[in-house]
Design an enzyme around this catalytic site. Structure first.
Site, short mmCIF file in Angstrom:
data_model
loop_
_atom_site.label_atom_id
_atom_site.label_comp_id
_atom_site.label_asym_id
_atom_site.label_seq_id
_atom_site.Cartn_x
_atom_site.Cartn_y
_atom_site.Cartn_z
N ALA B 14 6.33 -100.03 -100.81
CA ALA B 14 7.65 -99.51 -101.18
C ALA B 14 8.60 -99.54 -99.99
CB ALA B 14 7.52 -98.08 -101.73
N ASN B 108 3.91 -93.84 -90.59
CA ASN B 108 3.81 -92.38 -90.47
C ASN B 108 2.98 -91.93 -89.27
OD1 ASN B 108 5.24 -91.31 -92.68
ND2 ASN B 108 3.58 -91.84 -94.09
N LYS B 190 9.32 -84.96 -87.10
CA LYS B 190 8.87 -85.33 -88.45
C LYS B 190 7.48 -84.77 -88.71
CE LYS B 190 8.91 -88.95 -91.92
NZ LYS B 190 8.93 -90.38 -92.27
N ASN B 198 2.16 -82.21 -95.87
CA ASN B 198 1.17 -83.21 -96.26
C ASN B 198 -0.24 -82.65 -96.10
OD1 ASN B 198 1.66 -86.18 -97.02
ND2 ASN B 198 3.32 -85.78 -95.58
#
Lengths: 312, 312
Positions: B14, B108, B190, B198
């Protein structure tokens, strides 16, 4: 012949209903305190499907109550409330207590004997554990699937004629029962299974087979058992060295088992967080044990409960 | 006029598909490495439904590959692989690298720049973060729902003409982008969201709204953010003091949001455990931070992954 002792069962869910009904089946004078199931059980009695033999108690064959103030004074109170209802000890039990009443809690985890002793006096209190696989299928309808044995002991420690008499009541009702010299050790042995499997299973929402189906999971379960074992040792209730290994082996045979806390979570009910996790954490760390995993699991379980648990 | 830089997108899910297609839409020379979606995208091109304007790239309008050895040497490699595939950096990226190739990872968590620098040389490496809400609906079909801005920075630190030129590529393709003076600080900012939401969301299987819908949950999230903030401070990447409060406020607006790790868990895919939890834990504790909660969450996430994660 001496009169039969009056036995009052406080919290007649699956465990209380089963043991109470077994005792009544064998001629004991058993009085059940019920709440939501009161009307149904008064009307239909008890129906027990058991691996040790099915049986029923017709409506007239058991004494059921919706208010402890209507119950007789008890020789023996057996407490099988969920520990999340322990703030109800005073109104539920006080009306039953006379000078020589024995109060036996078969509840999960730690803290119930202490609380009962504060309220009613240490000399009244015994504790015990029911090792059984049992479900309530509906009001007064119980499914007893496996095991069923009971261990009891004096809260004050050591054997006693009273404990032996209570064990004899169970045994003569075909319930395997032994008296423990050291109730606290028994409790910590059971906790060394309940804390990793109930605790992790609930906060991670994993059945026991998935929890110990991998090296990583087994390592975590064993690390938690080590925390519990260290706490037990510091509290003078050391558990056997081979118990962690036996827990893993026994649990492998249980398949995709959902612990009571995981079931409570999935059904949106309060879990027994403080009895099974919080109180062992407080006692263990109070004795100097390091319990970093249990500490985090306890926080998580409180958060799960707050997010999903409802007062029943 | 100077030739257009050759841009290779490695890992066109994505995020990689969206940014690559946007760059291509605005006339850049973009080459996509695909795996399972290769045949479909070669046949049908890209179809992007975006809050910043829908668009398509017809089959002939984008260069797609199933093997990096067939791709041209790159001026800019944009790495958008899931970090669980970082062991594939060498075979996937080596064929694209020439002397002055810039390698920008938008992945990430922590650790990807370090690993890329080990393999290809620190001077090649930039890192960045895509702040976007985006899904892959099918092969070559992307749904970009919200945000979309990018922050990039030199792995070696400080501003650079190269970083500015890359930012300009994004900006001229209608992607909001800024260059960070301190990439590590950006990453830790972040992480201070990703680790609690998460991490806890995945191991407890709770959506963000249930996690912070109670005092207990908020307390636990804030305690974890404090662990992360302390680690960041000790590593010279201190996060703003009001960031925890802003995280909670922003997350409340997101409703019943499932984080990427929770989605991965529910779909039985490997979670980005090491990038989001393991590497921050190692770096933080290595710098002297106490991270007891993160340590346990990391263990739990590894156990969840082992129990349910599959190599994709």
């Amino acid at each position: 012949m001496l009169p039969k002792p009056v036995i009052c069962i406080i919290g007649a869910g699956a465990v209380g209903g089963y043991y109470g009904a077994r005792l009544a089946q064998h001629g004991n004078d058993v009085h059940f305190l019920l709440r939501s199931d009161f009307d149904a059980v008064r009307r239909n009695g008890w129906k027990v499907k058991s691996c040790d033999g099915d049986f029923t108690l017709a409506a007239g064959e058991s004494h059921v109550y919706d208010d402890p103030r209507k119950m007789p004074k008890a020789d023996l109170v057996i407490v099988t409330l969920k520990t999340t209802a322990n703030d109800q000890f005073e109104p539920l039990i006080r009306p039953l207590v006379k000078e020589d009443t024995a109060i036996l809690t078969l509840q999960n985890g730690l803290g119930s004997e202490e609380r009962l002793a504060e309220l009613f006096g240490k000399q009244h209190i015994l504790g015990g554990m029911a090792f059984t696989c049992i479900n309530r299928l509906g009001p007064g309808v119980i499914h007893h699937m496996a095991e069923g044995w009971v261990r009891i002991g004096e809260f004050g420690g050591g054997p006693s004629p009273r404990a032996s008499r209570i064990a004899e009541l169970f045994i003569s009702s075909r319930i395997e029962c032994k008296v423990l010299d050291n109730l606290r050790r028994g409790r910590w042995e059971k906790l060394s299974w309940n804390i990793p499997f109930n605790g992790l299973g609930a906060v991670m929402d994993l059945t026991t087979d998935r929890l110990i189906g991998t090296e990583e999971g087994v390592a975590m379960v064993l690390a938690i058992i080590q925390e519990v074992a260290e706490a037990a040792r510091l509290l003078g209730a050391a558990i056997p060295e081979d118990l962690p290994r036996r827990h893993i082996e026994k649990t492998r045979l249980m398949g995709a088992y959902q612990t009571s806390m995981q079931i409570d979570r999935r059904e949106g009910r309060l879990m027994e967080v403080e009895a099974i996790l919080g109180e062992p954490l407080r006692q263990g760390t109070g004795a100097g044990a390091k319990m970093p995993r249990l500490s985090v699991i306890h926080e998580m379980a409180r958060a799960v409960d707050a997010a999903s648990g409802k007062r029943e």
